[in-house]
Motif scaffolding. Structure first.
Motif, PDB file in Angstrom:
ATOM      1  N   UNK A   1     102.794 -43.822  37.252  1.00 25.07           N
ATOM      2  CA  UNK A   1     103.067 -44.156  38.667  1.00 25.07           C
ATOM      3  C   UNK A   1     104.022 -45.328  38.823  1.00 25.07           C
ATOM      4  N   UNK A   2     104.160 -46.166  37.772  1.00 21.94           N
ATOM      5  CA  UNK A   2     105.059 -47.322  37.849  1.00 21.94           C
ATOM      6  C   UNK A   2     106.483 -46.982  37.407  1.00 21.94           C
ATOM      7  N   UNK A   3     106.758 -45.716  37.143  1.00 29.08           N
ATOM      8  CA  UNK A   3     108.092 -45.323  36.735  1.00 29.08           C
ATOM      9  C   UNK A   3     108.259 -45.175  35.241  1.00 29.08           C
ATOM     10  N   UNK A   4     107.310 -45.635  34.451  1.00 28.84           N
ATOM     11  CA  UNK A   4     107.417 -45.536  33.001  1.00 28.84           C
ATOM     12  C   UNK A   4     106.746 -44.270  32.478  1.00 28.84           C
ATOM     13  N   UNK A   5     106.148 -44.411  31.287  1.00 22.89           N
ATOM     14  CA  UNK A   5     105.505 -43.275  30.634  1.00 22.89           C
ATOM     15  C   UNK A   5     104.103 -43.674  30.199  1.00 22.89           C
ATOM     16  N   UNK A   6     103.158 -42.760  30.339  1.00 24.54           N
ATOM     17  CA  UNK A   6     101.784 -42.980  29.918  1.00 24.54           C
ATOM     18  C   UNK A   6     101.454 -42.001  28.798  1.00 24.54           C
ATOM     19  N   UNK A   7     101.007 -42.556  27.665  1.00 30.75           N
ATOM     20  CA  UNK A   7     100.568 -41.736  26.534  1.00 30.75           C
ATOM     21  C   UNK A   7      99.046 -41.667  26.546  1.00 30.75           C
ATOM     22  N   UNK A   8      98.491 -40.467  26.548  1.00 32.72           N
ATOM     23  CA  UNK A   8      97.044 -40.253  26.582  1.00 32.72           C
ATOM     24  C   UNK A   8      96.617 -39.715  25.221  1.00 32.72           C
ATOM     25  N   UNK A   9      95.738 -40.456  24.547  1.00 37.98           N
ATOM     26  CA  UNK A   9      95.206 -40.068  23.240  1.00 37.98           C
ATOM     27  C   UNK A   9      93.753 -39.669  23.437  1.00 37.98           C
ATOM     28  N   UNK A  10      93.439 -38.388  23.256  1.00 36.09           N
ATOM     29  CA  UNK A  10      92.087 -37.882  23.462  1.00 36.09           C
ATOM     30  C   UNK A  10      91.441 -37.641  22.104  1.00 36.09           C
ATOM     31  N   UNK A  11      90.451 -38.518  21.781  1.00 36.00           N
ATOM     32  CA  UNK A  11      89.706 -38.396  20.524  1.00 36.00           C
ATOM     33  C   UNK A  11      88.566 -37.416  20.723  1.00 36.00           C
ATOM     34  N   UNK A  12      88.389 -36.425  19.846  1.00 37.48           N
ATOM     35  CA  UNK A  12      87.292 -35.466  20.022  1.00 37.48           C
ATOM     36  C   UNK A  12      85.935 -36.137  19.857  1.00 37.48           C
ATOM     37  N   UNK A  13      84.912 -35.477  20.325  1.00 41.90           N
ATOM     38  CA  UNK A  13      83.562 -36.067  20.324  1.00 41.90           C
ATOM     39  C   UNK A  13      83.036 -36.296  18.913  1.00 41.90           C
ATOM     40  N   UNK A  14      83.480 -35.497  17.947  1.00 42.93           N
ATOM     41  CA  UNK A  14      82.952 -35.681  16.599  1.00 42.93           C
ATOM     42  C   UNK A  14      83.532 -36.908  15.905  1.00 42.93           C
ATOM     43  N   UNK A  15      84.488 -37.614  16.540  1.00 45.14           N
ATOM     44  CA  UNK A  15      85.048 -38.828  15.958  1.00 45.14           C
ATOM     45  C   UNK A  15      84.510 -40.102  16.586  1.00 45.14           C
ATOM     46  N   UNK A  16      83.786 -40.022  17.706  1.00 48.56           N
ATOM     47  CA  UNK A  16      83.325 -41.220  18.418  1.00 48.56           C
ATOM     48  C   UNK A  16      81.813 -41.263  18.420  1.00 48.56           C
ATOM     49  N   UNK A  17      81.314 -42.502  18.528  1.00 42.59           N
ATOM     50  CA  UNK A  17      79.877 -42.757  18.584  1.00 42.59           C
ATOM     51  C   UNK A  17      79.629 -43.614  19.809  1.00 42.59           C
ATOM     52  N   UNK A  18      78.751 -43.188  20.708  1.00 46.36           N
ATOM     53  CA  UNK A  18      78.444 -43.950  21.908  1.00 46.36           C
ATOM     54  C   UNK A  18      77.471 -45.071  21.573  1.00 46.36           C
ATOM     55  N   UNK A  19      77.577 -46.214  22.305  1.00 48.99           N
ATOM     56  CA  UNK A  19      76.689 -47.345  22.095  1.00 48.99           C
ATOM     57  C   UNK A  19      77.299 -48.388  21.190  1.00 48.99           C
ATOM     58  N   UNK A  20      76.643 -49.555  21.040  1.00 50.01           N
ATOM     59  CA  UNK A  20      77.164 -50.652  20.236  1.00 50.01           C
ATOM     60  C   UNK A  20      77.099 -50.315  18.763  1.00 50.01           C
TER      61      UNK A  20
END
Length: 749
Positions: free
Chosen positions: A592-611
């Motif tokens: 929206x600011x005129x530049x470019x936004x890169x979106x990196x979507x990590x699949x669920x099997x690579x992330x762990x929720x919580x501390x």
């Protein structure tokens, strides 16, 4: 087949020419003759209607009714003949449309008659009401002149022009009859009469010039016509002496006598010339049909002979060509793709065995087969050599990368030792800069490893908080001070993907920083989504066009095979390979600011929720593992931005692959109290400020105070006043310099 097609085309062209000439008689009997009668009746009714509209006493209603009956009878006959089946079949689409338009104009004639009887129109509108169907009739005449015979078509257009000159004379007659009945010229009638006279003479001259060669007798008749000369003299008299508001210089009887004689003469000329054209078209059509028969028979004989010759002489040639075709298709669809696939798998390929020679005899087809043998052998040999070259390039890249990575690891280990034993803030700052450059060199070396198709040596056994992963990527970017890290949430990344994700994020962040103005910030944020964890990298540069965004996203989603010609997109290639390795989706979109936004979507099997309550371990080259220590860091000259201590992960000595200094936020409680000290807080982008002498041992920090207190008892009041004055001036100067440094820091941010 080609000869047969040409024969059919020639026969059709000849038949069409003959039919086109034969249709001349149909056009004459069904359109030309009935429309000519209709044209004469319309011209007479137009003159009577204008005269009665001006002066009803001149034209009795009974005479006008009789003329209207004649016009309707001629119109009915024209409709009947023009709508016959043979006429519809012979007419072109354009001719049918113009005939239908004439029918519509004739249908509107009833309303014009009613307006004339009720005296609701003036002379000009009454004349236009009859001019419209007459114009449609002449448009129909011009459609009849589209004959393939150039001479006949030209003569037809000449007769139509002569008939049009007759119509213009009739319009002069109707206009001047109305003026004579009124008694004087109107405001615009003199100009209208002059225009009609000029148009009539121009058309007449052109028509006579075209009649001189094909119809010399008609030409001489018109040239010596006394009636036509008398009409022209009256036209000149009216044009010269006619003025608005004045009487016509000729009487009605003189004018009607002159126009009637000319109109009758022109009608006879056009009718006679038309009959002569019909007579000329008949033998021409017969000759065309005779040529059709001769050309058709001879062409058919040639076609049959060609078929027999082709069947008897080309059968063996076709069989040989079929064999050659099958061999070529087998090479293109089976053998060559199989060789390329086996080469990609690293197998060895024998060129002679994969390209057996084809034997088709010593004739021309056999020579083509021998040439094809050379082609297929060259194609397979080239594929083998290209595969070997690409594999050699990969091995070279991997060897150089491993050597460079080993040296960088040793350099980073040495820098860690030097940083821990250095106490000078300025020297320590330079060491950190060298440390940062070495970290970027390590990423460049890993780029070569990715290009070669291998995996980098860095690996983690346990999960790492997502904020530490992002800060680890920032440590590999040159302008990391221009990056703002937003809250990332309590999410961790599993160990096997930490190194590649750090590398991937570093490439995207460095690209965002490089292609945006130096005074702008790059924002990095992340949040958990339904399909995993999304990290957004947004810059405020010039952006990319929609076509470039689509092409880039396609290249990331479907990375091509790396070759030496793609050096301009190495970073993009590395990102696509790293994302493909772990099933990560990377896409670019407009900001929206005129530049470019890169979106990196990590699949669920690579992330762990919580501390993540366990510290992360890193391994390098598979040689060993170690626990990172915690060291306090700060920057000089900037007031506190965020209260609380700041941590930096540093390795212990002799580790083969230390994690690089990565600033993080205030600890969550995992560090020892005696290892922390007060710092200057954080910059707006999340980086810590360094405070000088924050890590000194207590003995070094307290000893100067004790010595200073012992000397204070022997000082005089004047000495104390000087000391306080110096302290005050130094404090003022220090505040001024601090404010200046703060302003420079804000400008840099």
């Amino acid at each position: 087949m080609s000869l047969a097609a040409l024969w059919v085309f020639a026969a059709w062209v000849t038949v069409r020419d003959g039919l086109n000439l034969a249709w001349v008689a149909v056009y004459d009997s069904n359109v030309a003759q009935p429309s000519e009668s209709l044209l004469l009746e319309l011209q007479k009714e137009r003159r009577l209607s204008v005269s009665r509209l001006v002066n009803p006493a001149l034209v009795p209603s009974a005479d006008l009714a009789v003329q209207r009956g004649r016009t309707d009878a001629a119109a009915g006959e024209f409709r009947r003949l023009a709508r016959t089946d043979i006429m519809r079949f012979a007419a072109t689409d354009e001719l049918r449309r113009r005939i239908d338009r004439t029918f519509r104009q004739l249908d509107q004639l009833g309303s014009a008659r009613h307006a004339v009887d009720a005296r609701q129109v003036d002379r000009n509108r009454a004349i236009d009401a009859y001019n419209d169907p007459i114009d449609s009739l002449f448009q129909t005449y011009y459609s009849l002149a589209t004959l393939d015979d150039d001479e006949l078509a030209k003569d037809t257009r000449t007769l139509i022009s002569l008939n049009w000159a007759r119509e213009l004379i009739s319009r002069e007659d109707a206009l001047l009859a109305g003026v004579i009945a009124t008694g004087r010229f109107g405001q615009a009638e003199v100009a209208q009469f002059t225009q009609l006279v000029g148009a009539e003479r121009n058309v007449m001259d052109l028509a006579q010039a075209d009649l001189e060669e094909p119809l010399p007798d008609v030409y001489q008749r018109l040239q010596k016509s006394a009636a036509l000369a008398r009409l022209h003299s009256l036209e000149d008299l009216v044009a010269q002496q006619g003025r608005p508001g004045l009487r016509v210089p000729v009487s009605g009887e003189q004018w009607q006598s002159a126009t009637s004689a000319v109109l009758t003469q022109l009608h006879d000329v056009v009718s006679g010339a038309g009959e002569k054209m019909i007579e000329r078209a008949t033998p021409v059509a017969a000759g065309v049909i005779i040529r059709l028969v001769l050309a058709g028979v001879l062409g058919l004989v040639a076609v049959i002979a060609s078929i027999v010759l082709s069947v008897t002489t080309a059968r063996a040639l076709v069989r040989q060509l079929e064999k050659l075709r099958e061999a070529a298709l087998e090479l293109a669809n089976e053998r060559l793709p199989g060789v390329v696939f086996r080469l990609a798998q690293g197998e060895k390929v024998d060129v002679k065995a994969e390209a057996p020679p084809l034997d088709f005899g010593p004739d021309v087809i056999g020579q083509v087969g021998a040439a094809f043998n050379t082609v297929q052998e060259t194609a397979i040999r080239t594929a083998v050599e290209e595969a070997q070259l690409r594999q050699s390039i990969r091995d070279i890249l991997l060897s150089l990368a491993r050597r460079t990575q080993s040296l960088v690891h040793r350099q980073l280990t040495l820098l860690d030792v030097m940083e821990r034993r250095e106490s000078d803030p300025a020297e320590l700052k330079d060491l950190f800069r060298i440390d940062h450059l070495a970290t970027r060199m390590r990423r460049n070396a890993e780029n070569l490893i990715v290009l070669s198709g291998a995996s980098p040596a860095r690996a983690w056994r346990r999960s790492v908080p997502m904020v530490d992963v992002v800060r680890g990527a920032l440590a590999e970017v040159e302008d990391y001070t221009r990056v703002t890290v937003m809250p990332m949430g309590e999410t961790a990344l599993i160990g096997r993907a930490v190194g590649d994700v750090i590398h991937l994020l570093a490439e995207l962040i460095e690209n965002a920083v490089s292609f945006s103005p130096p005074y702008t910030m790059v924002q990095v944020g992340g949040q958990a989504v339904a399909s995993g964890y999304a990290i957004e990298i947004e810059d405020r540069g010039l952006g990319m066009s929609a076509e470039d965004l689509e092409a880039t996203n396609q290249r990331i989603a479907d990375p091509p095979e790396f070759n030496l010609s793609s050096t301009a997109r190495l970073g993009l290639y590395v990102v696509s390979r790293l994302a493909e390795r772990h099933g990560i989706r990377v896409s670019l979109k407009a900001s929206p600011y005129g530049g470019t936004t890169a979106v990196v979507l990590l699949p669920r099997d690579l992330v762990i929720e919580g501390e993540n309550d366990a510290p992360e371990e890193e391994t390098g080259h598979g040689l060993g593992r170690r626990e990172p220590a915690v060291r306090k860091i700060a920057l000089v000259g900037v007031p506190d931005a965020v209260p609380g201590p700041v941590q930096e992960v540093v390795p212990v000595p002799r580790a083969p692959e230390p994690p690089r200094p990565v600033p993080s936020g205030p600890p969550s409680g995992g560090a020892e109290p005696d290892s922390l000290a007060s710092t200057g807080g954080f910059t707006p982008s999340g980086l810590p400020f360094r405070v000088p002498q924050a890590n000194l041992a207590p003995a070094l920090a307290e000893e100067p105070r004790r010595e200073t207190g012992a000397d204070d008892e022997d000082r005089s009041p004047d000495d104390i006043r000087k000391i306080m004055g110096s302290f005050q001036s130094g404090t003022r100067r220090g505040r001024s310099e601090a404010a200046k440094l703060l302003g420079e820091e804000e400008d840099n941010l």
